[in-house]
Design a protein around this motif. Sequence first.
Motif, PDB file in Angstrom:
ATOM      1  N   LYS A  43      -4.579  -5.726  -8.363  1.00 34.02           N
ATOM      2  CA  LYS A  43      -5.908  -5.967  -7.604  1.00 34.02           C
ATOM      3  C   LYS A  43      -6.016  -7.544  -7.065  1.00 34.02           C
ATOM      4  CE  LYS A  43      -9.218  -2.724  -9.805  1.00 34.02           C
ATOM      5  NZ  LYS A  43     -10.339  -2.632 -10.614  1.00 34.02           N
ATOM      6  N   VAL A  44      -5.311  -8.594  -8.087  1.00 36.38           N
ATOM      7  CA  VAL A  44      -5.273  -9.862  -7.800  1.00 36.38           C
ATOM      8  C   VAL A  44      -4.246 -10.042  -6.803  1.00 36.38           C
ATOM      9  CG1 VAL A  44      -4.895 -12.119  -8.626  1.00 36.38           C
ATOM     10  CG2 VAL A  44      -6.371 -10.463 -10.015  1.00 36.38           C
ATOM     11  N   TYR A  45      -2.907  -9.525  -6.867  1.00 42.45           N
ATOM     12  CA  TYR A  45      -2.144  -9.585  -6.123  1.00 42.45           C
ATOM     13  C   TYR A  45      -1.318  -8.254  -5.447  1.00 42.45           C
ATOM     14  CZ  TYR A  45      -1.568 -13.759  -9.149  1.00 42.45           C
ATOM     15  OH  TYR A  45      -2.020 -14.766  -9.919  1.00 42.45           O
ATOM     16  N   PRO A  46      -2.289  -7.708  -4.250  1.00 39.94           N
ATOM     17  CA  PRO A  46      -2.042  -6.514  -3.867  1.00 39.94           C
ATOM     18  C   PRO A  46      -0.600  -6.453  -3.281  1.00 39.94           C
ATOM     19  CG  PRO A  46      -3.822  -7.587  -2.684  1.00 39.94           C
ATOM     20  CD  PRO A  46      -3.244  -8.357  -3.785  1.00 39.94           C
ATOM     21  N   GLN A  47      -0.051  -5.184  -3.607  1.00 35.50           N
ATOM     22  CA  GLN A  47       1.375  -5.139  -2.856  1.00 35.50           C
ATOM     23  C   GLN A  47       1.158  -3.866  -1.966  1.00 35.50           C
ATOM     24  OE1 GLN A  47       4.535  -6.881  -3.781  1.00 35.50           O
ATOM     25  NE2 GLN A  47       3.409  -8.251  -4.421  1.00 35.50           N
ATOM     26  N   LYS A  48       2.299  -3.571  -1.064  1.00 34.21           N
ATOM     27  CA  LYS A  48       2.368  -2.347  -0.259  1.00 34.21           C
ATOM     28  C   LYS A  48       2.622  -1.305  -1.081  1.00 34.21           C
ATOM     29  CE  LYS A  48       2.619  -4.865   3.998  1.00 34.21           C
ATOM     30  NZ  LYS A  48       3.438  -4.984   5.485  1.00 34.21           N
TER      31      LYS A  48
END
Length: 150
Positions: A43-48
Amino acid sequence: MSSYDEDMAAIYLKNNIRSGMLGVDEIEKLISDKKEKITLISKVYPQKDGNDPIEFYQLEKKQQIEAVAWVLETFRPIKNINASNTSYGYKHMFEWFHNGFYMNNGEMKGAFLIAGFNCNNPYEINWCFNVSKSDVKRLSELKNRTWEYR
């Protein structure tokens, strides 16, 4: 993977299991206990798609256990981040040496986080971890030897 490669991978893993390794029940507990942390990281570091560590939990339970066990058996954590290798490279190593199944980059990131490794920059697509360079070198040397015999 040829039969020879499978035999070499099995020998490698058997000879390099660290003492005191966790059993299946302990690995299942570790996977369960780390889900909240990995959810927060996602959630804090969203990735594709294909790069998010929460995707690890989409693997079948047996695959989750195999992936985490492989990381624990193959690599030793060190104090500093090894910037020479990334999660993308480790996923290929898993496929080469474990007669492994396909994993995407995010699933491999999840396996490393569950195994207790730290990453350098969670905003990046490919993460570096605090993995011993000598463990990576040993794995690479084994790969080169197995390819010579093809």
